[in-house]
Design a protein around this motif. Structure first.
Motif, mmCIF file in Angstrom:
data_model
loop_
_atom_site.group_PDB
_atom_site.id
_atom_site.type_symbol
_atom_site.label_atom_id
_atom_site.label_comp_id
_atom_site.label_asym_id
_atom_site.label_seq_id
_atom_site.Cartn_x
_atom_site.Cartn_y
_atom_site.Cartn_z
ATOM 1 N N ASP A 125 0.839 -1.197 0.000
ATOM 2 C CA ASP A 125 0.000 0.000 0.000
ATOM 3 C C ASP A 125 0.882 1.259 0.000
ATOM 4 N N PRO A 126 0.743 2.140 -0.994
ATOM 5 C CA PRO A 126 1.566 3.360 -1.039
ATOM 6 C C PRO A 126 1.478 4.204 0.227
ATOM 7 N N ALA A 127 0.337 4.188 0.903
ATOM 8 C CA ALA A 127 0.198 4.970 2.132
ATOM 9 C C ALA A 127 1.166 4.487 3.201
ATOM 10 N N THR A 135 9.105 5.480 -0.824
ATOM 11 C CA THR A 135 8.837 4.955 -2.160
ATOM 12 C C THR A 135 7.384 4.524 -2.240
ATOM 13 N N THR A 136 6.764 4.715 -3.408
ATOM 14 C CA THR A 136 5.427 4.171 -3.638
ATOM 15 C C THR A 136 5.471 3.275 -4.866
ATOM 16 N N PHE A 137 4.549 2.322 -4.889
ATOM 17 C CA PHE A 137 4.467 1.366 -5.981
ATOM 18 C C PHE A 137 3.082 1.438 -6.619
ATOM 19 N N GLU A 138 3.071 1.323 -7.939
ATOM 20 C CA GLU A 138 1.815 1.241 -8.672
ATOM 21 C C GLU A 138 1.745 -0.152 -9.296
ATOM 22 N N PRO A 146 2.812 -5.410 -13.998
ATOM 23 C CA PRO A 146 3.915 -4.442 -13.939
ATOM 24 C C PRO A 146 3.979 -3.768 -12.565
ATOM 25 N N VAL A 147 5.171 -3.329 -12.215
ATOM 26 C CA VAL A 147 5.393 -2.596 -10.961
ATOM 27 C C VAL A 147 6.096 -1.290 -11.311
ATOM 28 N N VAL A 148 5.442 -0.181 -11.040
ATOM 29 C CA VAL A 148 6.029 1.141 -11.275
ATOM 30 C C VAL A 148 6.522 1.688 -9.940
ATOM 31 N N TRP A 149 7.777 2.112 -9.915
ATOM 32 C CA TRP A 149 8.381 2.684 -8.711
ATOM 33 C C TRP A 149 8.354 4.210 -8.806
ATOM 34 N N VAL A 150 8.039 4.862 -7.704
ATOM 35 C CA VAL A 150 8.138 6.315 -7.617
ATOM 36 C C VAL A 150 8.921 6.646 -6.355
ATOM 37 N N TRP A 151 10.097 7.249 -6.562
ATOM 38 C CA TRP A 151 10.968 7.565 -5.431
ATOM 39 C C TRP A 151 11.614 8.928 -5.631
ATOM 40 N N VAL A 154 11.182 10.632 -8.798
ATOM 41 C CA VAL A 154 11.574 9.891 -9.998
ATOM 42 C C VAL A 154 10.603 8.734 -10.210
ATOM 43 N N ARG A 155 10.049 8.655 -11.412
ATOM 44 C CA ARG A 155 9.131 7.578 -11.772
ATOM 45 C C ARG A 155 9.870 6.571 -12.643
ATOM 46 N N MET A 156 9.880 5.315 -12.220
ATOM 47 C CA MET A 156 10.643 4.284 -12.917
ATOM 48 C C MET A 156 9.706 3.204 -13.437
ATOM 49 N N GLU A 157 9.631 3.091 -14.762
ATOM 50 C CA GLU A 157 8.815 2.097 -15.439
ATOM 51 C C GLU A 157 9.688 1.294 -16.384
#
Length: 258
Positions: A125-127, A135-138, A146-151, A154-157
């Protein structure tokens, strides 16, 4: 900590830990080969070390592999080294590790006073992940998704950033993010470090969640590294602090200070 100090008081058990420190992930046969002890005696010592959470035992096929677990040692350091020069102690320890060990995977076990459902939520859970990881994950957290990282902005796909395995409340595994130039700038990496990390293979992290009485046993296994590469050394230093913050968040409601 009483069980940890009791386990460490025996020289044979310290010798086993030294052996696993030099090369973790050994079988019982390999550990017996380096010691002048009967197989049964080694097994008994390993049981004491496992009970004290100083080692983690994982089954790979028909073999049982034994890994050094740093969590209790980190807890002792937090309790007893505060009164000393922590920075100097850590610098010397890091130098000793860099000179003496060969690292190609990370294994860590900790016990958390929570439920499997709550721990799963904290891992996905991003919260939650924003609080202790930054870091949050989508992702919908299904196998192959797919797993998108946001740290740090920076958005990493990447098509290769995917969920490898997902069994809610039991096991979660996914591939690590791509080392992008944007990530390197946010992490203040040099061009040389970026080139070295970007050239390394993509690693995979797995979380195994097991009920343990009224608590939960969490085992983290991060594999697929270049031996002694920059990435394995980086995550091996970061994971213990990150998992300690996760544990603190779930048990107290607040993560460790950044």
């Amino acid at each position: 900590m009483d069980e940890v100090f009791k386990a460490l008081s025996d020289p044979s058990r310290r010798a086993l830990l030294d052996s696993l420190n030099s090369r973790t992930g050994q079988t019982l046969r390999e550990l017996c080969a380096g010691l002048d002890m009967a197989r049964q005696s080694v097994s008994k010592h390993l049981a004491v070390l496992e009970a004290a959470n100083l080692i983690t035992v994982l089954r790979r096929g028909r073999e049982k592999l034994h890994y050094l677990n740093a969590e209790p040692i980190n807890a002792i350091a937090e309790r007893w080294i505060d009164q000393y020069d922590r920075g100097r102690v850590r610098a010397l320890a890091d130098l000793k590790t860099a000179l003496e060990s060969t690292v190609d995977e990370f294994v860590y076990t900790t016990y958390i006073n929570t439920t499997p459902e709550k721990l799963w939520q904290a891992l996905t859970d991003p919260a939650f992940t924003r609080q202790y990881w930054g870091t949050t994950f989508e992702s919908d957290w299904t196998t192959g998704a797919p797993v998108v990282w946001v740290w740090n902005g920076v958005r990493m796909e990447d098509p290769e950033q995917v969920v490898v395995e997902a069994k809610p409340y039991e096991r979660l595994s996914y591939t690590w993010h791509t080392i992008t130039p944007e990530f390197a700038r946010a992490a203040e990496m040099s061009d040389e470090e970026l080139a070295a990390m970007a050239a390394e293979p993509r690693s995979t992290v797995s979380f195994t969640i097991e009920p343990h009485g009224r608590a939960v046993r969490l085992t983290v296994v991060h594999t697929g590294f270049t031996p002694d590469g920059l990435l394995v050394r980086g995550v091996s230093q970061a994971w213990p602090e990150l998992l300690a913050s996760l544990k603190t968040l779930l048990e107290t409601g607040s993560p460790l200070p950044a």
